[in-house]
Enzyme design. Sequence first.
Site, short mmCIF file in Angstrom:
data_model
loop_
_atom_site.label_atom_id
_atom_site.label_comp_id
_atom_site.label_asym_id
_atom_site.label_seq_id
_atom_site.Cartn_x
_atom_site.Cartn_y
_atom_site.Cartn_z
N HIS A 37 -5.49 -4.72 -1.02
CA HIS A 37 -5.46 -3.67 -2.04
C HIS A 37 -5.55 -4.23 -3.46
CE1 HIS A 37 -4.91 0.04 0.23
NE2 HIS A 37 -4.20 -0.67 1.08
N SER A 44 0.80 -1.23 0.00
CA SER A 44 0.00 0.00 0.00
C SER A 44 0.83 1.28 0.00
CB SER A 44 -0.95 -0.01 1.19
OG SER A 44 -0.21 -0.06 2.39
N LYS A 56 -12.45 -2.07 0.93
CA LYS A 56 -11.74 -1.15 0.05
C LYS A 56 -12.47 -1.07 -1.29
CE LYS A 56 -7.52 -1.26 2.68
NZ LYS A 56 -6.53 -2.17 3.23
C1 LIG Z 1 -6.43 -2.47 4.69
C2 LIG Z 1 -5.78 -3.77 4.89
C3 LIG Z 1 -6.30 -4.69 5.80
C4 LIG Z 1 -7.48 -4.37 6.67
O1 LIG Z 1 -8.68 -4.46 5.98
P1 LIG Z 1 -10.02 -3.93 6.66
O2 LIG Z 1 -11.10 -4.60 5.92
O3 LIG Z 1 -10.01 -2.45 6.50
O4 LIG Z 1 -9.96 -4.33 8.09
C5 LIG Z 1 -5.69 -5.93 5.91
N1 LIG Z 1 -4.60 -6.24 5.17
C6 LIG Z 1 -4.07 -5.36 4.30
C7 LIG Z 1 -2.88 -5.78 3.50
C8 LIG Z 1 -4.63 -4.10 4.13
O5 LIG Z 1 -4.11 -3.24 3.26
#
Ligand SMILES: *Cc1c(COP(=O)(O)O)cnc(C)c1O
Length: 396
Positions: A214, A186, A244
């Site tokens: 992502h 990210s 997301k």
């Molecule tokens: C954003 C993210 C999460 C968390 O996801 P949520 O559904 O917001 O709890 C977990 N792992 C990675 C790699 C992320 O980028």
Amino acid sequence: MLGEVLEKFLNENLQSLRDQGLYNEIDTVEGANGPVIKIKGSELINLSSNNYLGLATHDELKRVAIDAIHEYGVGAGAVRTINGTLDLHLKLEEKLAEFKGTEAVISYQSGFNCNMAAISAVMDQHDAILSDQLNHASIIDGCRLSKAKILAYNHSDIEDLKRKAYDAVTSGKYNKIMVITDGVFSMDGDIAKLPQIVEVAKEFNLITYVDDAHGSGVTGMGKGTVKHFGLEREVDLQIGTLSKAVGVVGGYVAGKQNLIDWLKVRSRPFLFSTALTPADVAATTAAVQLISDSADLVEQLWRNGNYLKLGLKKLGFNIGISETPITPCIIGEEKLTQQFSKRLIEEGVYAKSIVFPTVPKGTGRVRNMPTATHTKVMLDAALSIYEKVGKELEVI
Ligand SMILES: *Cc1c(COP(=O)(O)O)cnc(C)c1O
């Protein structure tokens, strides 16, 4: 005195963060999280959300969520194993399994919970986990919770991974060894080298685990990074988030039926935390259907991502090694990076700075996440603000 110890701890630590300028003041978004948002009364072009496909405010999904509330109410009523499993939850999981091309799927309340759940259900203190140094915080916490030995390897460094896998196997100390990586990272927007990771996994008999938070809805025509490389049969656990690109909230683990059967009896966030609400599940199911029915939104996301990338590059900004719509503008020095983001926001672009310790010292950046719903007019306006601020602060 009661409370004194806590008071002292909080006062000292909060003050220290504030003194270092590290206490993050959170902005309030006044209204929906779309391509344009309102903060303190100002309308800003939003380049900071993970709402990649614009589904968080999609009309059809809103309607489906409201219908689900009318039919099922606002809460699931219990944890899944007691009596919180609604037919809606099973429908979502079937839809996701079909979408991901795996035997089965189990859903959780968040992507974060998936990592808490799955790593510790599969790994224990007699095991080891090879973990990319830049893996997400929830992976790190999930690994810690499992009590397995954590062996971090340098970011996307396959030689380092191989060396550490060899050492772990030949030590004879571990029952099972897992390799775990983000699908898309990210901070830089780069994609994990999954084909090479899978090769190492085959050579050393590793369990493979890809957290594609992502990547879901973004890479592999929306089906994720594993699909992007055609490795559906080679990856044991795929984590996706529904929060997301899918635009709602929740997460899931996709894999073989016996893996999912095991998680249903041994993963603690499934067993001890209330299920996703009917509105969330219904909207998510419709979102996944929408992404499987048409590639339009995913294609528009990539067009917008590429347009913004090219524009920033032409202006002379350093966008690093990004291969996805996540586009960092690497500014360098921490104070300058924060100043840069502050000026962008004042001029009308909401793009936040990310500095040490989240990224290495001297690689401070402003991160841009364009979405499918940004118009060309919005992106052009953002680029001209970038140009103005870039020249003003002598970054370009
Ligand atoms: C954003 C993210 C999460 C968390 O996801 P949520 O559904 O917001 O709890 C977990 N792992 C990675 C790699 C992320 O980028």
